[in-house]
Design an enzyme around this catalytic site. Structure first.
Site, short mmCIF file in Angstrom:
data_model
loop_
_atom_site.label_atom_id
_atom_site.label_comp_id
_atom_site.label_asym_id
_atom_site.label_seq_id
_atom_site.Cartn_x
_atom_site.Cartn_y
_atom_site.Cartn_z
CG ASP A 1 -2.03 1.13 1.13
OD1 ASP A 1 -2.10 1.88 0.30
OD2 ASP A 1 -2.76 1.15 2.01
CG ASP B 1 -3.21 3.41 -3.15
OD1 ASP B 1 -4.14 2.76 -3.30
OD2 ASP B 1 -3.37 4.30 -2.01
CD GLU B 2 -5.41 -0.82 -1.08
OE1 GLU B 2 -5.36 -1.71 -0.42
OE2 GLU B 2 -6.13 -0.11 -1.45
#
Lengths: 434, 118
Positions: A32, A130-131
């Site tokens: 993350d 974003d993960e």
């Protein structure tokens, strides 16, 4: 760990060919990015470092409508949060630095992050911008053996963080666990720049005292349901009979019960049938209005954006969903199913406007509209298109749309837009860079 | 503070190992020597590729340059500068130095073009 959890893990392991069959042997890493958009901006523009930086989605200045896409940790100290309206953020942090989100820049960085992840394992799932999830079972077993697989997985997580920091200058939080659910929760324990391992043996003692909304998918509304049931912690949820949860929440109840035991049967790196597209949607947050002409215009822009993506991905749809947020607390949606499947903006626009006008005529809006969303569902592939009598008699819109698409494919989405959208909004082609 | 510029600029670049590295640019009759590239990214606009560079020219200002394959045009898109300072370009003698004045060293207080003119 209960037998049920063991059974779930075993099932999950059995699903993947070539992976160990014993429970708890899958090693999943969840990556993350910390305050992703803000970190990219702070990396690129050194004067923003150490300052409260707020990255916003807004088509205009930072004084009226729009929402906070993300903010730096310095801004979070002032109470600014992701999803907050820009005006609220300004009232909490008036001295902050406000910048527009540059999605193409973040996507470029995401692609580089995914490339780094894939250098460790091909079994990766991009969960969001974003993960990323990585199944590192095989490399962990190869380097650590059965006894040292968790230490090896932690080492992979640490090297991954180092690579991203060295190559991209960005900080990440990494969680390691036996499945996606636990890895993601582990990553939340230490932020920013954290590295956390939760092994299957540690699961019950770590999960039990956590508040129930720490489980992915439990939001405010479901938390209220659990409050009413007297369930506050994940341990209490695990102790609730599955039948009760099933009766109250349906299929979701079973999944929640499994989640409370740390069981997640989802696989990393495999595209499931459930992952196919179910709807296309766009929404726009604004400062607040009840002006119907303005709302119709916004809906036109949203319909253009939605149908452009539908045509690009080859889908037709016939259920139009209009979502309205009233004030900043109440939101609801209304849907209309049309007779024919379509991917033309005017049809979607007309249906959404009918819904809007029906709602407006009821006079039940206690406050101004602060967010409008249009989505289209009940999809089918556009190769199954049946030409309607209307399209056959007057194919002008189909032809114009086709020409517009060709122009946009060649020169970019901003090259042509409706005159009615040009003056007031930068709506035409919004958020299409995906 | 951010100034939207969107003006064509002349950029000197170095091609090395398959990458383009801007080393200097000329904007409003001033030359700016690139002291640091803080970020790069690329995007497709239709069929055309755009390369974006965020560069510093000695001072704290960050200049967003872009090259599009549609006409192979370099543009200065934006300038980020610290609050309280005058907008770059309107500052006399800072950051850049006038074209055609040789390389007699730093002009003004910006210190953006120390050293030789590219």
């Amino acid at each position: 760990m209960s037998n049920y959890a063991r059974h779930g893990l075993m099932q999950a392991a059995d699903l993947k060919p070539g992976t160990p069959e014993r429970p708890g042997e899958r090693c999943v890493v969840h990556l993350d990015m910390d305050a992703y958009f803000a970190s990219v901006e702070q990396r690129d523009i050194p004067m923003y470092r150490g300052k409260p930086l707020i990255v916003c989605h807004t088509a205009s200045d930072f004084r009226s409508h729009g929402i906070v896409a993300t903010c730096s940790y310095e801004a979070r100290r002032w109470g600014v949060k992701t999803g907050m309206s820009v005006w609220e953020a300004r009232s909490r942090c008036p001295h902050g630095v406000y910048v527009h989100a540059n999605i193409s820049k973040y996507l470029y960085n995401t692609r580089r992050i995914v490339d780094i992840c894939r250098s460790y394992t091909p079994l990766t799932d991009v969960f969001s911008i974003d993960e990323v999830f990585l199944d590192v079972t095989t490399p962990a077993l190869e380097s650590g053996g059965r006894e040292g697989q968790w230490e090896a997985a932690l080492d992979i997580g640490s090297r991954l963080k180092g690579d991203i920091r060295r190559q991209l200058g960005l900080s990440t939080s990494v969680g390691v666990g036996p499945n996606r659910l636990v890895a993601k929760m582990a990553g939340e324990f230490e932020k920013p720049d954290g590295l956390t391992l939760v092994t299957p043996d540690q699961l019950p003692e770590i999960l039990a005292p956590l508040p129930v909304d720490k489980i992915v998918g439990i939001g405010r509304r479901m938390k209220r349901n659990f409050d009413a049931m007297g369930v506050q912690t994940i341990g209490e949820l695990a102790g609730t009979p599955r039948g009760i949860l099933q009766r109250r929440f349906g299929v979701v109840g079973t999944l929640l019960h499994q989640a409370s035991l740390g069981v997640d049967q989802g696989r990393v790196g495999y595209c499931d049938e459930e992952d196919t597209v179910k709807s296309f949607g766009h929404s726009l947050a604004m400062s607040g209005t009840t002006d119907l002409d303005l709302l119709r215009n916004i809906i036109l822009g949203l319909s253009e954006a939605v149908t452009r993506r539908m045509r690009r991905d080859g889908y037709l749809g016939r259920t139009v969903n209009l979502r309205l947020r009233i004030g900043y607390a109440m939101g609801y949606s209304r849907a209309e199913t049309m007779e024919d499947y379509t991917d033309l903006p005017s049809r979607i626009h007309r249906a959404a406007c009918r819904l809007l006008e029906r709602e407006a005529s009821l006079g039940v809006w206690p406050e101004k509209i602060t967010c409008v969303g249009v989505s289209v569902s009940s999809l089918k592939p556009s190769r199954e298109r049946q030409l309607s009598l209307q399209d056959w008699r007057d194919p002008r819109e189909m032809r114009i749309t086709e020409v517009q698409d060709r122009l946009k494919d060649k020169y970019g989405d901003g090259v042509i837009m409706r005159a009615s959208l040009k003056e007031k909004f930068a709506l035409s082609g919004m958020n299409l860079i995906r | 503070m951010i100034a939207e510029i969107g003006e064509p600029v002349d950029v000197s670049v170095v091609f090395r190992r398959g990458k383009i590295r801007p080393v200097a640019f000329e904007w409003r009759n001033r030359n700016y020597r690139v002291s640091r590239i803080t970020g790069t990214h690329r995007e497709m606009r239709g069929q055309f590729l755009s390369l974006h560079y965020l560069v510093m020219a000695g001072g704290s200002d960050v200049y967003e340059l872009s090259l599009t394959t549609d006409g192979m045009v370099w543009k200065l898109n934006k300038i980020h500068w610290a609050e309280g300072e005058q907008e770059p370009g309107s500052r006399p003698g800072t950051a850049g130095f006038p074209v055609g004045r040789g390389h007699e060293g730093r002009r003004g207080t910006g210190g953006g073009t120390e050293g030789r003119r590219p």
